[in-house]
Design a protein around this motif. Structure first.
Motif, PDB file in Angstrom:
ATOM      1  N   HIS A 109      42.278  50.659  40.834  1.00 31.05           N
ATOM      2  CA  HIS A 109      42.061  51.519  39.672  1.00 31.05           C
ATOM      3  C   HIS A 109      41.727  52.933  40.097  1.00 31.05           C
ATOM      4  O   HIS A 109      42.325  53.910  39.655  1.00 31.05           O
ATOM      5  CB  HIS A 109      40.881  50.973  38.859  1.00 31.05           C
ATOM      6  CG  HIS A 109      41.303  50.529  37.494  1.00 31.05           C
ATOM      7  ND1 HIS A 109      41.483  51.409  36.467  1.00 31.05           N
ATOM      8  CD2 HIS A 109      41.590  49.307  37.005  1.00 31.05           C
ATOM      9  CE1 HIS A 109      41.870  50.754  35.396  1.00 31.05           C
ATOM     10  NE2 HIS A 109      41.945  49.460  35.692  1.00 31.05           N
ATOM     11  N   GLN A 110      40.766  52.982  41.008  1.00 33.75           N
ATOM     12  CA  GLN A 110      40.218  54.252  41.449  1.00 33.75           C
ATOM     13  C   GLN A 110      41.284  55.064  42.218  1.00 33.75           C
ATOM     14  O   GLN A 110      41.447  56.266  41.977  1.00 33.75           O
ATOM     15  CB  GLN A 110      39.026  53.916  42.343  1.00 33.75           C
ATOM     16  CG  GLN A 110      38.295  55.041  42.980  1.00 33.75           C
ATOM     17  CD  GLN A 110      37.450  54.477  44.143  1.00 33.75           C
ATOM     18  OE1 GLN A 110      37.012  53.312  44.118  1.00 33.75           O
ATOM     19  NE2 GLN A 110      37.244  55.284  45.167  1.00 33.75           N
ATOM     20  N   ASN A 163      45.064  48.269  32.323  1.00 33.78           N
ATOM     21  CA  ASN A 163      44.542  47.194  33.173  1.00 33.78           C
ATOM     22  C   ASN A 163      45.524  46.832  34.272  1.00 33.78           C
ATOM     23  O   ASN A 163      46.669  47.256  34.261  1.00 33.78           O
ATOM     24  CB  ASN A 163      44.231  45.976  32.318  1.00 33.78           C
ATOM     25  CG  ASN A 163      42.891  46.130  31.638  1.00 33.78           C
ATOM     26  OD1 ASN A 163      42.755  46.979  30.762  1.00 33.78           O
ATOM     27  ND2 ASN A 163      41.914  45.342  32.048  1.00 33.78           N
ATOM     28  N   VAL A 164      45.022  45.998  35.197  1.00 34.30           N
ATOM     29  CA  VAL A 164      45.804  45.649  36.379  1.00 34.30           C
ATOM     30  C   VAL A 164      45.879  44.134  36.521  1.00 34.30           C
ATOM     31  O   VAL A 164      44.877  43.436  36.356  1.00 34.30           O
ATOM     32  CB  VAL A 164      45.132  46.263  37.631  1.00 34.30           C
ATOM     33  CG1 VAL A 164      45.630  45.607  38.892  1.00 34.30           C
ATOM     34  CG2 VAL A 164      45.397  47.761  37.687  1.00 34.30           C
ATOM     35  N   LEU A 165      47.084  43.635  36.833  1.00 36.91           N
ATOM     36  CA  LEU A 165      47.263  42.227  37.177  1.00 36.91           C
ATOM     37  C   LEU A 165      47.780  42.182  38.621  1.00 36.91           C
ATOM     38  O   LEU A 165      48.683  42.937  38.976  1.00 36.91           O
ATOM     39  CB  LEU A 165      48.272  41.594  36.217  1.00 36.91           C
ATOM     40  CG  LEU A 165      48.696  40.145  36.471  1.00 36.91           C
ATOM     41  CD1 LEU A 165      48.878  39.429  35.129  1.00 36.91           C
ATOM     42  CD2 LEU A 165      49.992  40.039  37.256  1.00 36.91           C
ATOM     43  N   GLY A 199      50.907  42.859  45.258  1.00 39.47           N
ATOM     44  CA  GLY A 199      51.506  43.819  44.339  1.00 39.47           C
ATOM     45  C   GLY A 199      50.674  43.867  43.076  1.00 39.47           C
ATOM     46  O   GLY A 199      49.818  43.004  42.871  1.00 39.47           O
ATOM     47  N   PHE A 200      50.907  44.882  42.231  1.00 32.71           N
ATOM     48  CA  PHE A 200      50.164  44.885  40.969  1.00 32.71           C
ATOM     49  C   PHE A 200      51.007  45.415  39.823  1.00 32.71           C
ATOM     50  O   PHE A 200      51.990  46.132  40.027  1.00 32.71           O
ATOM     51  CB  PHE A 200      48.836  45.644  41.080  1.00 32.71           C
ATOM     52  CG  PHE A 200      48.943  47.146  41.234  1.00 32.71           C
ATOM     53  CD1 PHE A 200      48.989  47.983  40.130  1.00 32.71           C
ATOM     54  CD2 PHE A 200      48.960  47.722  42.496  1.00 32.71           C
ATOM     55  CE1 PHE A 200      49.061  49.367  40.271  1.00 32.71           C
ATOM     56  CE2 PHE A 200      49.029  49.106  42.654  1.00 32.71           C
ATOM     57  CZ  PHE A 200      49.096  49.923  41.540  1.00 32.71           C
ATOM     58  N   LEU A 201      50.602  44.994  38.644  1.00 35.15           N
ATOM     59  CA  LEU A 201      51.242  45.432  37.414  1.00 35.15           C
ATOM     60  C   LEU A 201      50.188  46.166  36.601  1.00 35.15           C
ATOM     61  O   LEU A 201      49.078  45.653  36.415  1.00 35.15           O
ATOM     62  CB  LEU A 201      51.732  44.208  36.638  1.00 35.15           C
ATOM     63  CG  LEU A 201      52.505  44.477  35.353  1.00 35.15           C
ATOM     64  CD1 LEU A 201      53.890  45.043  35.689  1.00 35.15           C
ATOM     65  CD2 LEU A 201      52.656  43.196  34.539  1.00 35.15           C
ATOM     66  N   ALA A 202      50.532  47.354  36.130  1.00 35.99           N
ATOM     67  CA  ALA A 202      49.594  48.125  35.316  1.00 35.99           C
ATOM     68  C   ALA A 202      50.144  48.226  33.905  1.00 35.99           C
ATOM     69  O   ALA A 202      51.342  48.478  33.717  1.00 35.99           O
ATOM     70  CB  ALA A 202      49.399  49.516  35.916  1.00 35.99           C
TER      71      ALA A 202
END
Ligand SMILES: *Cc1c(COP(=O)(O)O)cnc(C)c1O
Length: 367
Positions: free
Chosen positions: A77-78, A87-89, A231-234
């Protein structure tokens, strides 16, 4: 005595979409200069490696990981500067997130729309999950064909659209305004896949607040953590809350969480490596452009796609000289005689260029 019942054969039991798939082929790269998979060629500084060694030694690998990965998410996030309310998954690589998204929307008859040529996993995962797949051809210069995209969206009403930004394997960033038009016109989700963000700079993350059907996906693989799988999804809470239900609870392991947190604390090291790779991409592109019979495509990623006559022979010639790149020839008709090389260290890049020139020379004499 053993015999096989007719119903217990793969051909009988498995879904026809699975039987029709070709397995994603990963060639063994040992002992080769490995420039085929968009990996970061650099090791970490010794001090950071030592710290990771200690962290791993102390890790509670007898315990399940923190399912919410709270500390890691906060760090992401930061560092990513996500807008308020986003948000992040987390995924076991972004491949897993593509699969999760497809599973979530795969009602009977649902469509996943992508462009061609692009990242093959979109099409493969559509097949895994029983979705229809529609691939809209890019223009000759590998740009978005906006009219064709809007027509296809109108006609197929896709539940899910994937756009890689920059695109793999072509390396270019699509026109941002065209992407916005697509987001605005799409009846379902549009996922902008920013796997190569570190080498491009451009991003749709600032637009997450503007379009409720937009999601942005990133991976740490191309930035030096391909082996960790993260990995991430925003996106907006309303989507991520639902998608979280499909995520397997412990998809990101203890060691991945710990090491990724540590590396992100030292994000400057990774960004410096990415900066070096961008610099060397310019050198490599210049050398490719200056090589007879080669047509190189400009790239905003950590790889370069190029066209060369007798590509199969050139590819084999490179292999014989100990350099492994990726042969894109069979991937799509628009990629006939195209090869893709990942930017390596300066030494690797020079070795590649020398081997390429020799292979091209040899391929002509072989006729
Ligand atoms: C490499 C790549 C990914 C997958 O990365 P993971 O290693 O699974 O995180 C996703 N999208 C594109 C466009 C890629 O090139």
């Amino acid at each position: 005595m053993s015999y096989t019942r007719i119903t217990a054969t793969p051909e009988y039991l498995l879904r026809k979409e699975v039987l029709a798939l070709h397995a994603y082929h990963v060639p063994p790269g040992t002992d080769m200069v490995k420039l085929d998979a968009m990996e970061n060629p650099y090791a970490l500084p010794p001090q950071l490696r030592d710290e990771i060694g200690r962290l791993s030694a102390d890790a509670a690998i007898n315990r399940y990981p923190d399912s919410g990965a709270q500390r890691l998410k906060e760090k992401i996030h930061q560092l990513t500067g996500l807008p308020q309310g986003v948000n992040v998954l987390l995924g076991n690589g972004s491949d897993e997130i593509i699969q999760l998204l497809a599973m979530a929307v795969a009602k009977p008859g649902a469509t996943l729309l992508g462009v061609e040529p692009s990242f093959v996993m979109y099409r493969m995962i559509a097949a895994f999950t029983g979705m229809n797949y529609v691939g809209v051809p890019l223009t000759e210069n590998f740009e978005l064909d906006c009219t064709a995209m809007l027509d296809a969206i109108q006609h197929h009403q896709p539940a899910l659209v994937f756009l890689a930004y920059p695109n793999n394997p072509t390396g270019n960033l699509f026109d941002a305004e065209a992407i916005e038009q697509i987001i605005a016109a799409a009846p379902g989700l549009v996922v902008v896949d920013e796997a190569y963000h570190a080498f491009a700079g451009a991003s749709f993350i600032p637009l997450l607040g503007r379009y409720s059907n937009l999601l942005v996906m990133r991976t740490f693989s191309k930035l030096g953590m391909a082996g960790l799988r993260l990995g991430f999804l925003a996106g907006g809470m309303a989507w991520l809350e639902q998608l979280e239900k499909l995520r397997l609870p412990y998809n990101v392991g203890v060691l991945t969480q710990l090491v990724a947190e540590k590396l992100l604390q030292h994000n400057d090291v990774l960004l410096q490596q990415a900066e070096q790779i961008r610099h060397d991409r310019t050198w490599l592109y210049g050398r490719l452009v200056g090589t007879v019979d080669v047509r190189a495509y400009p790239s905003e990623a950590n790889f370069i796609l190029f066209h060369v006559a007798h590509s199969a022979r050139v590819f084999e010639g490179l292999k014989q000289r100990g350099v492994l790149i990726k042969n894109m020839n069979a991937a799509h008709t628009a990629l006939t005689d195209c090869l893709r090389v990942t930017v390596g260290t300066p030494d690797e890049n020079e070795l590649f260029i020398r081997a390429l020139q020799e292979s091209i020379h040899q391929s002509k004499n072989d006729i």
